[in-house]
Design a protein around this motif. Structure first.
Motif, PDB file in Angstrom:
ATOM      1  N   TYR A  95       0.697  -1.075   0.006  1.00 56.18           N
ATOM      2  CA  TYR A  95      -0.093  -0.064   0.146  1.00 56.18           C
ATOM      3  C   TYR A  95       1.005   1.207  -0.152  1.00 56.18           C
ATOM      4  O   TYR A  95       0.623   2.191  -0.840  1.00 56.18           O
ATOM      5  N   GLN A  98       2.454   1.892  -3.202  1.00 53.63           N
ATOM      6  CA  GLN A  98       1.444   2.347  -4.250  1.00 53.63           C
ATOM      7  C   GLN A  98       1.180   3.737  -4.097  1.00 53.63           C
ATOM      8  O   GLN A  98       0.670   4.485  -4.958  1.00 53.63           O
TER       9      GLN A  98
ATOM     10  N   HIS B 102      -3.597  -7.829  -2.417  1.00 54.44           N
ATOM     11  CA  HIS B 102      -4.111  -7.050  -3.581  1.00 54.44           C
ATOM     12  C   HIS B 102      -5.502  -6.908  -3.504  1.00 54.44           C
ATOM     13  O   HIS B 102      -6.217  -5.631  -3.250  1.00 54.44           O
TER      14      HIS B 102
END
Lengths: 256, 133
Positions: A95, A98, B102
């Motif tokens: 995370y 990203q 994900h």
């Protein structure tokens, strides 16, 4: 002309507002059934370092962990089922990658790690020549007690890792760390050990050329006396560590 | 080789190979995994049919009983198949791990987007490209 979906979404993606004192920094807390403690941990972080964004990774908890964390103002990512400490932790790094965070602090959700030590970690990670800062309970003033087997394990594998990387590492199992820049990308990659990072991971970090530094931190003894090694038998642990260290050393020097 | 065990052996091999074929035909078994079983079954079949070959190999490896040669090769193939499975399971585990992570992140983003949209709904709602989905 209609706006593209990217245009529609840009700017509206609700990420937490960045901290003013520590921009681009994210605190990741993997937690499994920590409804009792995770709120206190988040409050502690708020008290010590203010408006830093906190991300709780819920590792398929069956209690109210998610609700408690949300109520205390943390972002929550829930894994669909219990996948273990390492997988939860790595989710936080994926995370962070990203969302382009440049510094990630990892902390346990059980309240073992004293939020007062956060500032020391944050200060140390800001230095130029360091990629990973490990919070060690064995240097400085921390009075940490644990079972004999556990201390022995940490001592032996810590010594072994220290010998191999030619740098003193006292607490390789510490889950209280700060990671910066390229090392975040590394933590999110397939090189990250799937169960839990330990001495073998320190060696791997070193082989990748990341600079490791230890700072003293305070840890409270675990009330319920279960650690992240729960469920791992001692013999398997020893076997796994030796195998992992040997295999890590025998691999070609990885390029990253 | 005594006739009864020879017949049993040949029958087992034929049934195994035929069954694996049928499983692949019904798509219950991927071609990738059928290979090991077909090779095992075929080799055992050949060894059971041609006695001389089995005896020759038994002499070669120094086995006193040719049935042990048969068992030895059967076991060897099973070990190879099992190892292959372990490798595949490791790869699958890693893939599941990635997917879990994900999916979790995507779900969080989806939820917060929804929240954002509901919050915006109090304002005048204009059609966006999102409505197409």
């Amino acid at each position: 002309m209609n706006p593209t979906i990217q245009e529609t979404l840009s700017g509206t993606l609700p990420t937490a507002p960045p901290s003013r004192t520590y921009p681009n920094t994210l605190v990741v807390i993997p937690s499994f059934n920590e409804a009792k403690n995770v709120g206190l941990v988040i409050d502690g972080i708020r008290r010590e370092v203010g408006d830093i964004p906190v991300l709780v990774i819920d590792d398929g908890s069956s209690d109210e962990t998610v609700k408690v964390a949300r109520n205390h103002g943390a972002m929550v990512i829930s894994l669909p089922f219990n996948s273990g400490y390492g997988v939860a932790l790595q989710t936080g790094f994926i995370y962070a990658l990203q969302k382009d965070y440049s510094v990630v602090i990892q902390m346990d959700g059980d309240g073992q790690h004293d939020p007062k030590s956060l500032k020391d970690l944050l200060e140390e990670i800001q230095r130029e020549d360091v990629d990973v800062v490990i919070g060690s309970r064995f240097i400085g003033t921390c009075q940490y007690s644990s079972t004999f087997a556990r201390r022995a394990g940490i001592l032996i594998f810590g010594r072994l890792a220290s010998m191999i990387i030619r740098q003193k590492v006292t607490d390789p199992t510490s889950g209280f760390q700060a990671i910066k820049g390229k090392a975040i990308r590394f933590m999110a990659s397939d090189f990250f050990p799937p169960d839990y990072p330990d001495a073998d991971f320190i060696i791997l970090l070193h082989r990748f050329g990341f600079k490791i530094r230890e700072v003293p931190v305070n840890m409270f003894p675990n009330k319920e006396n279960i650690s992240m090694h729960r469920g791992h038998k001692t013999l398997y642990y020893i076997f796994k560590m030796f195998l992992s260290i040997i295999v890590t050393l025998l691999r070609q020097k990885p390029r990253f | 080789m005594p006739p009864p065990i020879r017949i049993i052996s040949i029958l087992i091999c034929i049934v195994l190979v035929a069954y694996v074929f049928e499983l692949v035909r019904r798509k219950h078994l991927n071609e990738e995994y059928s290979l090991g079983w077909l090779v095992t079954g075929s080799v055992m079949l050949v060894l059971s049919i041609f006695d001389e070959l089995l005896i020759w190999i038994s002499d070669l490896v120094g086995a006193t009983l040719f049935t042990s040669t048969l068992f030895f090769f059967g076991l060897l193939f099973l070990v190879i198949i099992c190892l292959h499975f372990s490798i595949r399971i490791s790869a699958l585990t890693n893939q599941v791990r990635r997917l879990t992570q994900h999916v979790a992140i995507l779900y969080q983003e989806k939820s917060s987007l929804e929240e954002q949209m509901y919050a915006d709904r109090t304002l005048e709602r204009t059609p966006t490209s999102l409505d197409k989905f």
